[in-house]
Design an enzyme around this catalytic site. Structure first.
Site, mmCIF file in Angstrom:
data_model
loop_
_atom_site.group_PDB
_atom_site.id
_atom_site.type_symbol
_atom_site.label_atom_id
_atom_site.label_comp_id
_atom_site.label_asym_id
_atom_site.label_seq_id
_atom_site.Cartn_x
_atom_site.Cartn_y
_atom_site.Cartn_z
ATOM 1 N N VAL B 71 0.843 -1.196 0.000
ATOM 2 C CA VAL B 71 0.000 0.000 0.000
ATOM 3 C C VAL B 71 0.881 1.250 0.000
ATOM 4 O O VAL B 71 0.607 2.203 -0.745
ATOM 5 C CB VAL B 71 -0.951 -0.009 1.214
ATOM 6 N N ASN B 99 -1.069 4.891 14.587
ATOM 7 C CA ASN B 99 0.155 4.281 14.045
ATOM 8 C C ASN B 99 0.867 5.328 13.194
ATOM 9 O O ASN B 99 0.295 5.855 12.247
ATOM 10 C CB ASN B 99 -0.274 3.059 13.216
ATOM 11 N N CYS B 129 7.799 -0.353 8.266
ATOM 12 C CA CYS B 129 7.029 -0.489 7.028
ATOM 13 C C CYS B 129 7.960 -0.841 5.876
ATOM 14 O O CYS B 129 8.874 -0.094 5.553
ATOM 15 C CB CYS B 129 6.270 0.786 6.683
ATOM 16 N N LYS B 164 6.645 -0.546 17.047
ATOM 17 C CA LYS B 164 6.342 -1.727 16.224
ATOM 18 C C LYS B 164 7.586 -2.186 15.490
ATOM 19 O O LYS B 164 8.168 -1.453 14.700
ATOM 20 C CB LYS B 164 5.239 -1.383 15.229
ATOM 21 N N ILE B 190 4.616 -8.884 14.865
ATOM 22 C CA ILE B 190 5.565 -8.442 13.878
ATOM 23 C C ILE B 190 4.853 -7.629 12.794
ATOM 24 O O ILE B 190 3.672 -7.825 12.537
ATOM 25 C CB ILE B 190 6.281 -9.644 13.199
ATOM 26 N N THR B 192 5.262 -6.852 8.604
ATOM 27 C CA THR B 192 5.316 -7.860 7.535
ATOM 28 C C THR B 192 6.750 -8.222 7.145
ATOM 29 O O THR B 192 7.666 -7.434 7.292
ATOM 30 C CB THR B 192 4.564 -7.347 6.299
ATOM 31 N N GLY B 216 -0.382 -12.796 7.286
ATOM 32 C CA GLY B 216 -1.302 -13.927 7.226
ATOM 33 C C GLY B 216 -0.687 -15.189 7.828
ATOM 34 O O GLY B 216 0.451 -15.182 8.294
ATOM 35 N N GLY B 243 -0.513 -13.303 11.427
ATOM 36 C CA GLY B 243 -1.162 -14.545 11.035
ATOM 37 C C GLY B 243 -2.190 -15.109 11.980
ATOM 38 O O GLY B 243 -2.624 -16.246 11.805
ATOM 39 N N THR B 265 -4.814 -9.518 8.674
ATOM 40 C CA THR B 265 -5.166 -10.206 7.439
ATOM 41 C C THR B 265 -6.415 -11.082 7.576
ATOM 42 O O THR B 265 -7.182 -11.233 6.621
ATOM 43 C CB THR B 265 -3.961 -11.045 6.971
HETATM 44 C C1 LIG Z 1 -2.999 -4.217 3.686
HETATM 45 C C2 LIG Z 1 -2.119 -4.032 4.874
HETATM 46 C C3 LIG Z 1 -1.731 -2.739 5.260
HETATM 47 C C4 LIG Z 1 -0.904 -2.557 6.350
HETATM 48 N N1 LIG Z 1 -0.572 -1.280 6.731
HETATM 49 C C5 LIG Z 1 0.160 -1.076 7.853
HETATM 50 C C6 LIG Z 1 0.432 0.229 8.332
HETATM 51 O O1 LIG Z 1 -0.011 1.228 7.762
HETATM 52 N N2 LIG Z 1 1.188 0.381 9.451
HETATM 53 C C7 LIG Z 1 1.672 -0.709 10.130
HETATM 54 O O2 LIG Z 1 2.354 -0.544 11.148
HETATM 55 N N3 LIG Z 1 1.412 -1.963 9.710
HETATM 56 C C8 LIG Z 1 0.675 -2.173 8.592
HETATM 57 N N4 LIG Z 1 0.389 -3.468 8.185
HETATM 58 C C9 LIG Z 1 0.904 -4.595 8.981
HETATM 59 C C10 LIG Z 1 -0.149 -5.132 9.951
HETATM 60 O O3 LIG Z 1 -0.516 -4.136 10.882
HETATM 61 C C11 LIG Z 1 0.392 -6.368 10.689
HETATM 62 O O4 LIG Z 1 1.557 -6.006 11.386
HETATM 63 C C12 LIG Z 1 0.719 -7.516 9.757
HETATM 64 O O5 LIG Z 1 -0.209 -7.557 8.712
HETATM 65 C C13 LIG Z 1 0.754 -8.878 10.457
HETATM 66 O O6 LIG Z 1 -0.474 -9.240 11.006
HETATM 67 P P1 LIG Z 1 -1.584 -10.132 10.233
HETATM 68 O O7 LIG Z 1 -0.878 -11.345 9.704
HETATM 69 O O8 LIG Z 1 -2.629 -10.445 11.266
HETATM 70 O O9 LIG Z 1 -2.113 -9.277 9.125
HETATM 71 C C14 LIG Z 1 -0.437 -3.671 7.082
HETATM 72 C C15 LIG Z 1 -0.822 -4.953 6.693
HETATM 73 C C16 LIG Z 1 -1.656 -5.159 5.619
HETATM 74 C C17 LIG Z 1 -2.041 -6.555 5.242
#
Ligand SMILES: Cc1cc2nc3c(=O)[nH]c(=O)nc-3n(C[C@H](O)[C@H](O)[C@H](O)COP(=O)(O)O)c2cc1C
Ligand SMILES: Cc1cc2nc3c(=O)[nH]c(=O)nc-3n(C[C@H](O)[C@H](O)[C@H](O)COP(=O)(O)OP(=O)(O)OC[C@H]3O[C@@H](n4cnc5c(N)ncnc54)[C@H](O)[C@@H]3O)c2cc1C
Ligand SMILES: Cc1cc2nc3c(=O)[nH]c(=O)nc-3n(C[C@H](O)[C@H](O)[C@H](O)COP(=O)(O)OP(=O)(O)OC[C@H]3O[C@@H](n4cnc5c(N)ncnc54)[C@H](O)[C@@H]3O)c2cc1C
Ligand SMILES: Cc1cc2nc3c(=O)[nH]c(=O)nc-3n(C[C@H](O)[C@H](O)[C@H](O)COP(=O)(O)O)c2cc1C
Ligand code: FES
Ligand code: FES
Lengths: 251, 303, 303, 251
Positions: B71, B99, B129, B164, B190, B192, B216, B243, B265
């Site tokens: 994004v 955030n 990020c 973070k 964590i 990504t 995820g 995930g 996710t």
């Molecule tokens: C589409 C998308 C946008 C994200 N945007 C941000 C963000 O703006 N700031 C941030 O700290 N993390 C962002 N993340 C990371 C998530 O907050 C999270 O750390 C990561 O997706 C792992 O968790 P999950 O597997 O439950 O999604 C984003 C993740 C996704 C999938």
């Protein structure tokens, strides 16, 4: 307001070698759905993401979808049989605006289906449908009965008119009498349609495609660059779209 | 009914389940689908000092049990967030976590200053990020840089500061310690993992940005391991994520060391995922006869 | 029929598909199920100077589209390998790659000396095993240590030296460059990502070793990204691996920059996976009208 | 020599609330399989790893499996219906040695099934079967017809004898006349059985369980610590086992 719901497959049928028509029993969605909206469908446990599929038609308690088998997700959907259930999130997106007056619907390939529901809800419509080749043609009869006039073109001239949708589009706009054009299909086609409409000064709405995550407008992955009153924005195809005024899209 | 209350970095949470930044926008959309007050907290889309349009699409690709996103921090900027989104968010009876991402230490500090009186409950400092050139992960991969951002935000912020962490490092415990020493009130992890997919027909990366961040279920075992390593390294509380799809996953993350968890996710598969995760945690606690959810944090029994 | 021949680090490979160290033993077992001569090469189970019993079981845990393993380099030691396994392996018409792990630089060198005349075609230097205390990953996470192991083995070895990199680092390109500068003839990546699973009923980690290495489709996007980054950083050839299940996956890895690929975890689902991957690559080449498989390596078109 | 093959489900039946019996059509496997061997089964696209399940019985062209629903994999298997196909890798493992002479079979819970095929192939056998409670009892009739004597014990005494398998085991070994004991069940039970057999100086084979990867002996994840002629080894349950001489296992 979107809902998640389990819909039962009532009927499935292959329209071409790779395009499948599917009728789903879902009274709630049938009640809520507007032309141009879509549903976001869970495709089994192996695909993490849902797949966006347009609503092709609505009848009493059922929803009709027409989908093309491309990758794992649509393959999964095409394999469903009567009695199976599908997890749907919808209806999603803004849908088409249906102004008073006759509309001209322009569809290309797998972009044709959502226009059928629009045809049925419009106060009069004609259609221009474009396909690669004769064997790819879908829904021709349905459009013929829903529309005044239905022009079909094929890229290779294997059926009806040879060439692309802009040829009959120009002719019909030239004849005049349309309150607007609604278009759905490949990006290049939409752009060409938008240009023709601009030349004819006919308002045009286009339905855009983009890869999606949430489907509800929260994750910002599905954007389309737009410009409105001089302000550039990354608009969400799932929420601000999929239908945009053609002149607002940055092609 | 088990007690799901947690006090995290001094802030009371009704439940230990929050939604992850970037997956929940500013709450309005999912707010149409369920009562947001059922959430422990909402971590809003990543904010920057100035508005950002983000990267061109496609911004998402599917991977085996995961997704890549790129994004690139599309957001209206911190000022419009405070003006246009906080009034709505303040009406909610749940914690709001802002955030923030900056290009410089000064930008982080300026945002913290603006947000401190805006009504947010926690500021989450994103130094991880993977989808932006300046800032972002560059701060998260060096102890010194991570510490200096933390120090600057901590000095200015009048609400608790959570940092973070990125998983794309050799030793996450080392970064965690540096951030703790610099005054962080909590950690979240964590973010990504950097990944890539290529369309073999066109030979082009699926994402317009070429690479993106993996999230995820695919990353879950990596996230659990990192939360466990960080739990061992620091004393401040941890928000665990990466995930989580079910209540069982959340419990596993908490056993590894998380005090609260984030769900991201999973929402794309099930818009009600965060609620289902909360219910799953409650069921587990009842089945195991555990009264307070706080009793399981970090309680893994090593072999 | 497309041409699958590849010359890799000076060694001719009939096909670009080899089987990954640790997933194929010394070849005998799978040899009962298919003709091993169909493989481009066999990378044998990781060897150490002295025999090792490895870690106590359980040594495997399932994760979403992945597995964690913590075998811990169980092997009969390099001498018995040469005496008991090489006679069989030498009867095969495929490349034999010996995978070595040491506790010290001297151990790596000693093993390289012993293996140089044993009939192996390539020595793969494993500086990335997450499942052993001494050696293994400790060498793979620092440029200096990685370079010194490489230098020592390169000095002694009379066959090409391929160094296997760990993904558990902040900057894999930096390590790759250090290893190239130290004289490596080729690189292989990725080894496993460190992960953990906890049984929430017993509260114990599923693996007796608590943590283990993540492999399988879950890591594929991370592996593709790393191969791409390393391709950009070095000139020496790359053996790409991590989650390859199909011919399409292998093509994707090659487009990212791999000259040959390794198949590991996929074998557990389908014992014939390496053959199926090979067939899939051939089908792709034919469909795309590409004559030589070498034409696709690194040919991703960036956005 | 193991093969991979697609077997068709012929019949499935629940034996208890959570234990399922499944008959698979697979002439090749039926021909190859020996008592104590197992098959490694692919459980759909969501589970990366196959699941090891013992061969409970072989009849002409079919294989019978009895499996307990525990996690996702066995749940998937239990949901298969007649006509579905399963991807099997097998037969795997060494299987039981069947010495000349009467055998005593000792099974606990879901360890009972593989002993049935052994009973049928043995030159005479008696059995001791242990279960948690009455509702968990499986295959009692089958053992009664395949064996001379079948003792059933339940942990809670809700059926037949109260207590654990070592009680009837001791009695029967005391009576004598057995060429060996074959045991399959939870590790603690196997250990207790091994101790009793050692005291009676009766050769005992135990079938061990461990989490598996490849199933064929290549990946070394499924090990069991053993000691043979003073040499400690990590033996592979899938290839060197699942059946081990009790005295070689390091308990
Ligand atoms: C589409 C998308 C946008 C994200 N945007 C941000 C963000 O703006 N700031 C941030 O700290 N993390 C962002 N993340 C990371 C998530 O907050 C999270 O750390 C990561 O997706 C792992 O968790 P999950 O597997 O439950 O999604 C984003 C993740 C996704 C999938
Ligand atoms: C608003 C909207 C309405 C649509 N309506 C229809 C319809 O009525 N009938 C129909 O056949 N198709 C429709 N599509 C396209 C359809 O969503 C894709 O063909 C489908 O998602 C492909 O999934 P797959 O698993 O088969 O392919 P894969 O290529 O394996 O999918 C991989 C990922 O990419 C995404 N993706 C791939 N192609 C597209 C695409 N063209 N648009 C969006 N995402 C894509 C998938 O959703 C998935 O996340 C629509 C798309 C959008 C955005
Ligand atoms: C040689 C052998 C023969 C077996 N025969 C039978 C049989 O005839 N009937 C029967 O019901 N069960 C049998 N089992 C046990 C059966 O394999 C497990 O119950 C099953 O693998 C659990 O899978 P799951 O997905 O349901 O559980 P999950 O717990 O979700 O499985 C997660 C992972 O752990 C592994 N695992 C979990 N429990 C065991 C276990 N006890 N043994 C080995 N791996 C395990 C799974 O294979 C999988 O890889 C046997 C095991 C072995 C080793
Ligand atoms: C059971 C198992 C054992 C392994 N043992 C070794 C080893 O001894 N030496 C080594 O360099 N890599 C070892 N690996 C790592 C693999 O060679 C490979 O790098 C990794 O599994 C990623 O590829 P895959 O996803 O195709 O399995 C092992 C992997 C597995 C699953
Ligand atoms: S798919 Fe999430 S905003 Fe459109
Ligand atoms: S499961 Fe691979 S060696 Fe036994």
């Amino acid at each position: 307001m979107p809902i998640t719901t389990l819909a039962t497959v009532q009927d499935t049928r292959m329209l071409t070698e790779s395009v499948c028509k599917m009728v789903l029993f879902s009274p709630e969605l049938a009640r809520l759905a507007k032309p141009g909206q879509f549903v976001h469908i869970k495709c089994g446990g192996e695909s993490l993401l849902r797949r966006p599929i347009s609503i092709c038609d609505v009848q009493e308690d059922t929803l009709t979808l027409v989908l093309e088998r491309k990758g794992a997700g649509t393959q999964y959907l095409a394999e469903r049989r009567a009695g199976d259930t599908l997890d749907l999130l919808g209806p999603l997106g803004n849908g088409f605006e249906l102004p008073d007056g006759k509309l001209l619907l322009v569809g290309g390939g797998i972009g044709v289906p959502p226009l059928l529901y629009a045809a049925k809800r419009a106060k009069g419509a004609d259609a221009v449908l474009g396909f690669k080749t004769k064997s790819a043609i879908i829904l021709e009869e349905e459009f013929q009965s829903a529309c005044g006039e239905t022009a079909v073109v094929t890229d290779d001239g294997s059926y009806r008119l040879h060439g692309n949708v802009t040829v009959p589009l120009r002719e019909m706009l030239h004849r005049g009498g349309y309150a607007g054009v609604l278009a759905c299909g490949p990006r290049a086609m939409l752009r060409a349609v938008a240009e023709v409409c601009a030349a004819f000064k006919v308002p045009c709405q286009v339905s855009m495609e983009e890869r999606m995550g949430c489907g509800v407008g929260a994750c910002l992955v599905c954007v389309c660059e737009t410009e409105k009153e001089g302000e550039r924005a990354m608009s969400r195809v799932c929420k601000d779209g999929p239908v945009f005024r053609a002149e607002e899209v940055c092609w | 009914m088990a007690n799901l209350n947690v006090t995290f970095a001094g802030v009371p949470f009704k439940t230990p389940v929050v939604v992850a930044s970037g997956t929940f926008g500013f709450g309005r959309e999912y707010g149409e689908m369920f009562d947001l007050n059922q959430l422990g907290g909402i971590c809003v889309k990543g904010l920057t000092l100035h508005p950002r349009l983000g990267n061109p699409p496609p911004r998402i690709a599917e991977t085996p049990m995961g997704i890549l996103n790129s994004v690139g921090l599309q957001n209206p900027g911190v000022d419009r967030f405070i003006k246009e989104e906080m009034p709505f968010l303040k009406t909610l009876n749940t914690n709001i976590i802002a955030n923030i991402s900056g290009n410089t230490v000064e930008e982080y500090a300026e945002m913290a200053e603006k947000l401190s009186d805006a009504g947010v409950d926690i500021i989450e400092v994103n130094i991880s990020c993977p989808n932006v050139k300046a800032g972002g992960a560059a701060f998260g991969t060096s102890c010194d840089a991570a510490a200096s951002v933390t120090r600057a935000v901590r000095r200015i912020s009048r609400v608790p500061v959570m940092v973070k962490l990125t998983p794309n490092v050799t030793d996450i415990a080392e970064i965690a310690r540096a951030v703790e020493d610099a005054g962080a009130d909590a950690l979240s992890l964590i973010n990504t993992l950097l990944g890539m997919r290529i369309d073999i027909t066109t030979r082009r990366p699926v994402l317009h940005n070429n690479t993106g961040g993996l999230s995820g279920p695919a990353v879950f075992p990596v996230a659990v391991r990192m939360v466990w390593q960080v739990r061992d390294a620091v004393k401040i509380p941890i928000c665990g994520m990466g995930g989580i799809m079910t209540g069982e996953d959340a419990v596993e993350m908490m056993l590894a060391g998380a005090d609260i968890v984030s769900v991201g996710t999973a929402l794309f598969q099930d818009p009600l995922a965060a609620i289902r995760v909360t219910e799953g945690i409650a069921r587990y606690l009842e089945k195991m006869n555990i009264e307070n959810v706080t009793e399981i944090s970090g309680k893994v029994l090593l072999n």
